[in-house]
Design a protein around this motif. Structure first.
Motif: not given
Length: 238
Positions: A152-179
């Motif tokens: 139910t909640i997965c179908r609610l998401f308009d998009d997904v940002l996941c570290s395993s596909t971004r190749r770095f952790l959100k906690s390592e560079d929060p600004r870069r993760f979202f910009e």
């Protein structure tokens, strides 16, 4: 929509997974079932993995190590009744069993009705991302009761940002993760809200110009009223 046919949102809420939406572990059907033949061995192996091998777990979340490689490292001896890829497949399948803080679903649905995108932003593994993508692209159930809270909640998401596909952790560079996501949707940090359980992520998101609410799932029942008020205030709805 814009000229490319892309949905045009006026705001976005980035929502963390573990610690905000859910607290449940991988391999739930085994770890939470004392009758399962692999319960003892897997529970102990997973405890050691997350308690003593932080570098390995972080590489898993960065996508540098696959779930199959992690399973091999656990050195669980499978009985003949289990296929060789049993634990790898279970890591994906059991995500559907993860329990969700149900109060979030109507809140996020209400936010979407205001033209706000809901984007999952998580430091997480390839198996979790595969489960999310399967849930988002599968056909909806005939009856609402046939779906799980996870689906139910997965179908609610308009998009997904996941570290395993971004190749770095959100906690390592929060600004870069979202910009990049923000700029590609013609939004600024000032148009964004982050719901996250880590103080560092919230602090750096705010430093970039966004709004952040540090939230831990075990607080939702205790401070639900305050949370609802903060979210409505940001959305500018009564």
């Amino acid at each position: 929509m814009n000229q490319q046919g892309q949905v045009r949102w006026n705001k976005v809420i980035f929502v963390d997974w573990h610690g905000v939406l859910s607290l449940d572990p991988f391999w739930m059907s085994i770890i939470h079932n004392e009758e399962h033949p692999l319960h003892s061995s897997l529970s102990e192996a997973v405890r050691k993995l997350f308690g003593e091998h932080d570098d390995l777990v972080r590489d898993w979340m960065r996508g540098n190590i696959t779930t199959s490689q992690i399973v091999d490292s656990l050195q669980i001896e499978l009985e003949l009744e289990f296929p060789p890829d049993y634990l790898t497949q279970k890591s994906v399948d059991d995500c559907q069993l993860m329990r969700i803080n149900g109060q979030f679903i109507p809140l996020l649905q209400a936010a979407q009705e205001t033209g706000t995108a809901i984007v999952l932003a998580t430091d997480n593994m390839d198996c979790f991302y595969d489960a999310i993508q399967t849930a988002r692209t599968s056909s909806p159930p005939v009856r609402k009761s046939e779906t799980t809270p996870f689906n139910t909640i997965c179908r609610l998401f308009d998009d997904v940002l996941c570290s395993s596909t971004r190749r770095f952790l959100k906690s390592e560079d929060p600004r870069r993760f979202f910009e990049h996501w923000l700029s590609s949707h013609t939004l600024e940090f000032s148009d964004a809200l982050l719901l996250d359980d880590l103080e560092k992520n919230c602090r750096e998101f705010q430093a970039a110009g966004g709004t952040a609410i540090q939230w831990k799932s075990d607080l939702l029942d205790v401070e639900a009223g305050k949370f609802h008020s903060e979210l409505k205030s940001w959305l500018q709805i009564s």
